[in-house]
Design a protein around this motif. Sequence first.
Motif, PDB file in Angstrom:
ATOM      1  N   UNK A   1      32.024  35.851  43.435  1.00  0.00           N
ATOM      2  CA  UNK A   1      31.404  36.700  42.443  1.00  0.00           C
ATOM      3  C   UNK A   1      31.083  38.086  43.024  1.00  0.00           C
ATOM      4  N   UNK A   2      30.523  38.108  44.239  1.00  0.00           N
ATOM      5  CA  UNK A   2      30.216  39.377  44.888  1.00  0.00           C
ATOM      6  C   UNK A   2      31.478  40.197  45.109  1.00  0.00           C
ATOM      7  N   UNK A   3      32.532  39.529  45.445  1.00  0.00           N
ATOM      8  CA  UNK A   3      33.804  40.203  45.684  1.00  0.00           C
ATOM      9  C   UNK A   3      34.312  40.867  44.410  1.00  0.00           C
ATOM     10  N   UNK A   4      34.182  40.216  43.301  1.00  0.00           N
ATOM     11  CA  UNK A   4      34.601  40.790  42.023  1.00  0.00           C
ATOM     12  C   UNK A   4      33.749  42.012  41.683  1.00  0.00           C
ATOM     13  N   UNK A   5      32.474  41.919  41.924  1.00  0.00           N
ATOM     14  CA  UNK A   5      31.573  43.049  41.652  1.00  0.00           C
ATOM     15  C   UNK A   5      31.956  44.230  42.547  1.00  0.00           C
ATOM     16  N   UNK A   6      32.278  43.944  43.816  1.00  0.00           N
ATOM     17  CA  UNK A   6      32.697  45.000  44.741  1.00  0.00           C
ATOM     18  C   UNK A   6      33.969  45.681  44.238  1.00  0.00           C
ATOM     19  N   UNK A   7      34.955  44.876  43.804  1.00  0.00           N
ATOM     20  CA  UNK A   7      36.212  45.441  43.294  1.00  0.00           C
ATOM     21  C   UNK A   7      35.965  46.297  42.049  1.00  0.00           C
ATOM     22  N   UNK A   8      35.085  45.817  41.189  1.00  0.00           N
ATOM     23  CA  UNK A   8      34.764  46.587  39.980  1.00  0.00           C
ATOM     24  C   UNK A   8      34.097  47.910  40.359  1.00  0.00           C
ATOM     25  N   UNK A   9      33.172  47.860  41.315  1.00  0.00           N
ATOM     26  CA  UNK A   9      32.510  49.076  41.766  1.00  0.00           C
ATOM     27  C   UNK A   9      33.503  50.060  42.388  1.00  0.00           C
TER      28      UNK A   9
END
Length: 92
Positions: A1-9
Amino acid sequence: MEEQIKRIQEKIQQLLRHQQLLQKENKELKGALEKMRTESSQQQDIIQDLKQKVEILKISSGKWEEGDKKQFEKRINSYIREIDRCITLLSE
Protein backbone atom coordinates in the motif's frame (compact mmCIF):
# COMPACT_ATOMS: atom_id res chain seq x y z
CA MET A 1 0.00 0.00 0.00
CA GLU A 2 2.81 2.42 0.89
CA GLU A 3 4.49 1.63 -2.39
CA GLN A 4 1.36 2.53 -4.34
CA ILE A 5 1.05 5.81 -2.46
CA LYS A 6 4.72 6.56 -3.23
CA ARG A 7 4.17 5.87 -6.96
CA ILE A 8 1.09 8.09 -6.97
CA GLN A 9 3.02 10.87 -5.24
CA GLU A 10 5.85 10.54 -7.76
CA LYS A 11 3.41 10.70 -10.64
CA ILE A 12 1.76 13.75 -9.11
CA GLN A 13 5.18 15.39 -8.78
CA GLN A 14 5.95 14.58 -12.42
CA LEU A 15 2.61 16.04 -13.50
CA LEU A 16 3.26 19.20 -11.50
CA ARG A 17 6.71 19.62 -13.06
CA HIS A 18 5.25 19.03 -16.49
CA GLN A 19 2.49 21.57 -15.80
CA GLN A 20 5.06 24.15 -14.73
CA LEU A 21 7.07 23.57 -17.89
CA LEU A 22 3.94 23.93 -20.01
CA GLN A 23 2.96 27.13 -18.23
CA LYS A 24 6.43 28.56 -18.80
CA GLU A 25 6.33 27.57 -22.46
CA ASN A 26 2.85 29.05 -22.81
CA LYS A 27 4.03 32.36 -21.31
CA GLU A 28 7.01 32.46 -23.69
CA LEU A 29 4.80 31.69 -26.68
CA LYS A 30 2.34 34.41 -25.71
CA GLY A 31 5.22 36.87 -25.48
CA ALA A 32 6.54 35.81 -28.88
CA LEU A 33 3.06 36.10 -30.39
CA GLU A 34 2.62 39.62 -29.03
CA LYS A 35 6.04 40.59 -30.38
CA MET A 36 5.13 39.22 -33.81
CA ARG A 37 1.81 41.07 -33.78
CA THR A 38 3.59 44.31 -32.96
CA GLU A 39 6.15 43.75 -35.71
CA SER A 40 3.40 42.87 -38.17
CA SER A 41 1.52 46.04 -37.30
CA GLN A 42 4.67 48.11 -37.76
CA GLN A 43 5.34 46.47 -41.11
CA GLN A 44 1.77 47.15 -42.22
CA ASP A 45 2.28 50.81 -41.31
CA ILE A 46 5.49 50.88 -43.35
CA ILE A 47 3.71 49.26 -46.31
CA GLN A 48 0.93 51.86 -46.15
CA ASP A 49 3.49 54.65 -45.99
CA LEU A 50 5.36 53.26 -48.99
CA LYS A 51 2.12 52.90 -50.96
CA GLN A 52 1.35 56.55 -50.29
CA LYS A 53 4.85 57.55 -51.39
CA VAL A 54 4.47 55.55 -54.62
CA GLU A 55 1.17 57.29 -55.27
CA ILE A 56 2.71 60.69 -54.63
CA LEU A 57 5.53 59.86 -57.04
CA LYS A 58 2.99 58.82 -59.67
CA ILE A 59 1.09 62.06 -59.15
CA SER A 60 4.18 64.23 -59.33
CA SER A 61 5.54 62.46 -62.41
CA GLY A 62 2.29 62.89 -64.34
CA LYS A 63 2.43 59.28 -65.52
CA TRP A 64 -1.05 58.21 -64.52
CA GLU A 65 -3.14 55.51 -65.97
CA GLU A 66 -6.85 56.20 -66.40
CA GLY A 67 -7.79 53.79 -63.59
CA ASP A 68 -5.34 55.50 -61.24
CA LYS A 69 -6.85 58.90 -62.03
CA LYS A 70 -10.39 57.71 -61.36
CA GLN A 71 -9.37 56.03 -58.12
CA PHE A 72 -7.59 59.20 -57.00
CA GLU A 73 -10.62 61.34 -57.84
CA LYS A 74 -12.86 58.99 -55.84
CA ARG A 75 -10.55 59.24 -52.85
CA ILE A 76 -10.39 63.04 -53.06
CA ASN A 77 -14.18 63.21 -53.31
CA SER A 78 -14.47 60.92 -50.30
CA TYR A 79 -12.15 63.19 -48.32
CA ILE A 80 -14.17 66.25 -49.34
CA ARG A 81 -17.41 64.58 -48.24
CA GLU A 82 -15.83 63.66 -44.91
CA ILE A 83 -14.56 67.22 -44.41
CA ASP A 84 -18.01 68.60 -45.27
CA ARG A 85 -19.58 66.22 -42.77
CA CYS A 86 -17.13 67.34 -40.06
CA ILE A 87 -17.84 71.00 -40.79
CA THR A 88 -21.57 70.33 -40.55
CA LEU A 89 -21.11 68.59 -37.20
CA LEU A 90 -18.99 71.45 -35.89
CA SER A 91 -21.50 74.10 -36.93
CA GLU A 92 -24.40 72.41 -35.09
